[in-house]
Design a protein around this motif. Structure first.
Motif, PDB file in Angstrom:
ATOM      1  N   ILE A   1       0.879  -1.179   0.000  1.00  0.00           N
ATOM      2  CA  ILE A   1       0.000   0.000   0.000  1.00  0.00           C
ATOM      3  C   ILE A   1       0.911   1.223   0.000  1.00  0.00           C
ATOM      4  O   ILE A   1       1.756   1.352   0.875  1.00  0.00           O
TER       5      ILE A   1
ATOM      6  N   ARG B   1       5.984  -4.598   8.708  1.00  0.00           N
ATOM      7  CA  ARG B   1       5.857  -3.470   7.781  1.00  0.00           C
ATOM      8  C   ARG B   1       7.234  -2.954   7.384  1.00  0.00           C
ATOM      9  O   ARG B   1       8.093  -2.699   8.229  1.00  0.00           O
TER      10      ARG B   1
ATOM     11  N   ALA C   1      -4.741  -0.579   7.043  1.00  0.00           N
ATOM     12  CA  ALA C   1      -3.691  -1.441   6.491  1.00  0.00           C
ATOM     13  C   ALA C   1      -3.411  -2.642   7.404  1.00  0.00           C
ATOM     14  O   ALA C   1      -3.345  -3.783   6.924  1.00  0.00           O
TER      15      ALA C   1
ATOM     16  N   THR D   1      -4.624  -6.440   6.514  1.00  0.00           N
ATOM     17  CA  THR D   1      -3.582  -7.464   6.355  1.00  0.00           C
ATOM     18  C   THR D   1      -3.978  -8.731   7.104  1.00  0.00           C
ATOM     19  O   THR D   1      -3.926  -9.834   6.556  1.00  0.00           O
TER      20      THR D   1
END
Length: 159
Positions: free
Chosen positions: A14, A93, A108, A112
């Protein structure tokens, strides 16, 4: 209550940030600590390793440096909404240079884990007991009669 039957992983990007989701079936704190240590060693160059877990009597979430409440809690909320226990959810991340903002981070991290969960096989848990009965085979009919009103999932006969 439910749990997962298999460990799963899912990855997506993203705004140039890479998110890698992991789900693990776990049963105790030592297992969780070992998995987290292995992931931190494997992804030593990651920007954040955020996680949440739910055991029968314990729940915990970690943002690992992300703004408070934007990573660990959204992950834990996915576990809670799906009534999952004995599950560790981790999102690694790699920051891609574009800030996502609080709302973007929450989406996000939760997406996920939600997408990782879609790949997992889920099983409903039933309360029960694990018992071991040792007896001579000649008493088999007596034991079967005693257990007649119970759901016996597995029997094992040895020598």
């Amino acid at each position: 209550m439910k749990t997962i039957l298999n460990n799963e992983t899912y990855e997506f990007i993203i705004n140039k940030s890479k998110f890698i989701g992991y789900l693990y079936k776990v049963s105790n704190q030592d297992e969780i600590n070992n998995i987290l240590k292995k992931l931190k060693d494997k992804y030593h160059d990651a920007t954040h390793i955020c996680y949440a877990y739910s055991l029968l009597n314990t729940k915990k979430a970690s943002d690992d440096g992300e703004p408070t409440g934007t990573a660990g809690l959204p992950i834990l909320e996915v576990l809670n909404k799906n009534d999952l226990v004995n599950v560790l959810a981790v999102v690694i991340r790699y920051f891609g240079g574009i800030k996502l903002g609080s709302g973007g981070l929450i989406r996000a991290y939760s997406n996920t884990i939600r997408n990782t969960l879609e790949k997992a096989e889920i099983k409903e848990l039933k309360k029960g007991y694990l018992i071991k009965i040792t007896f001579d085979y000649s008493k088999n009919n007596l034991i079967n009669n005693l257990l007649d009103n119970y759901d016996v999932i597995e029997k094992e006969f040895n020598e």
